[in-house]
Design a protein around this motif. Sequence first.
Motif, mmCIF file in Angstrom:
data_model
loop_
_atom_site.group_PDB
_atom_site.id
_atom_site.type_symbol
_atom_site.label_atom_id
_atom_site.label_comp_id
_atom_site.label_asym_id
_atom_site.label_seq_id
_atom_site.Cartn_x
_atom_site.Cartn_y
_atom_site.Cartn_z
ATOM 1 N N ASP A 1 -27.189 -1.432 -22.179
ATOM 2 C CA ASP A 1 -28.462 -0.737 -22.410
ATOM 3 C C ASP A 1 -29.644 -1.472 -21.793
ATOM 4 O OD1 ASP A 1 -27.192 1.256 -23.858
ATOM 5 O OD2 ASP A 1 -27.417 0.181 -25.768
ATOM 6 N N HIS A 2 -29.455 -2.736 -21.426
ATOM 7 C CA HIS A 2 -30.537 -3.491 -20.806
ATOM 8 C C HIS A 2 -30.648 -3.116 -19.324
ATOM 9 C CE1 HIS A 2 -29.970 -5.923 -24.434
ATOM 10 N NE2 HIS A 2 -31.209 -6.356 -24.227
ATOM 11 N N LEU A 3 -31.727 -3.576 -18.709
ATOM 12 C CA LEU A 3 -31.953 -3.295 -17.299
ATOM 13 C C LEU A 3 -31.849 -4.574 -16.477
ATOM 14 C CD1 LEU A 3 -35.036 -0.890 -17.518
ATOM 15 C CD2 LEU A 3 -32.672 -0.268 -16.985
ATOM 16 N N ARG A 4 -31.130 -4.472 -15.375
ATOM 17 C CA ARG A 4 -31.093 -5.587 -14.428
ATOM 18 C C ARG A 4 -32.416 -5.655 -13.657
ATOM 19 N NH1 ARG A 4 -26.828 -6.483 -9.354
ATOM 20 N NH2 ARG A 4 -28.137 -7.978 -8.197
ATOM 21 N N ALA A 5 -32.914 -4.497 -13.262
ATOM 22 C CA ALA A 5 -34.124 -4.447 -12.448
ATOM 23 C C ALA A 5 -34.792 -3.095 -12.605
ATOM 24 C CB ALA A 5 -33.792 -4.693 -10.979
#
Length: 272
Positions: free
Chosen positions: A68-72
Motif C-alpha cells: 500500500d506504500h508508494l515507492r515514488a
Amino acid sequence: MSIYATLWHLQFPRHGDAYVGCEWVDVFAQGVPAHVGTPTPGYGCESGDPYESFLPPALRIDGELSEDHLRAVVFVAGVSGKGTARSGQEYESPLLVLTGIEYAEMPFQVLHDRLCSALRGAEPRLVLEMFRPDGIAMLVFEDGSTTPVAVDNASTTMGVALGQSGHAGSCAHESVSTGIDISVPNLYLQEMDTVPLKPERLAQLEEFARRRGKSTADALDDALADYLEWERQDYQEALEGIRQGHEDVMAGRSAPADQFFDEFARKHGLPR
C-alpha cells in the motif's frame, strides 16, 4: 502494463504563474507502488531493478512497508510523452520525482510551489498584476520586466492582484481524484485577491519606484513592509502603555481624576 497509478490531476498555469487569461495545463501525480522493482522475493525482480535508472531506490516489502506504500510519485504535464530509449515506462520530461516518503511528508503548498517552479523554468516569477481601465493588465515580474496582456471583459476599476502567498497567484484548480485514494485533506485552491488601486495612487507608486531606482513591485513591497513594521511597533508601544498603566493602578501609583485634571489645567494654562 503500466507501473503507474494516477493519484490525482490538477490544472496548473502552463508557465508557472496564474494571471487573468493565462493558459492552463493538466498536471498528473503518477504513483509507483512499493512492490514495483522490489528485491523482496516473490515479486519477480530478485535479479535486479529494471527501473533504477529513473526512479528512486526500490523498497523492500517487510513488516514496516507494505504494497500500500508508494515507492515514488512522478509528476508530469499532460503534454509529456512516455517511453524513452532506456525504458518504455520512463516519462520523457517529468516535472518532479519524489520518493513516497517525501510525498507523504511534503505540505501541498510546498509541492505546489515546486511544480510551479518547474513549469516556470528559468523565467522570472510573476509578482504583480495591475489592471487598467482600458482592458489591459500589466504583468510585473521579479526582475523588473513588464508585459501587457489584453483582458476580456475587463473591469473599469484599476487594481492590483496579488497571490495569498504575497505574489501573483500561482494556483492549481479543477481537481479531479482518480485511481488510488490517498486521502489528502490539505489539497486546496489558492485564489487570487484583487486590491483596488486608484489611478492617483498608482501614479504615486510609480513615482516612488522611480525615485528609488526600483521596479514597481519591489517599491510596493518596500512601502508595505515599512508601514506594517511601523504599525507593529506602534501597536506594541500602545500595549506596553496600557500594561504599565494597569500595573500602576494595581500598585496604587495613581491619582484621583480631579487632581489630575487640576494639575493638567495649571500646567497648560487652561480654565478649570
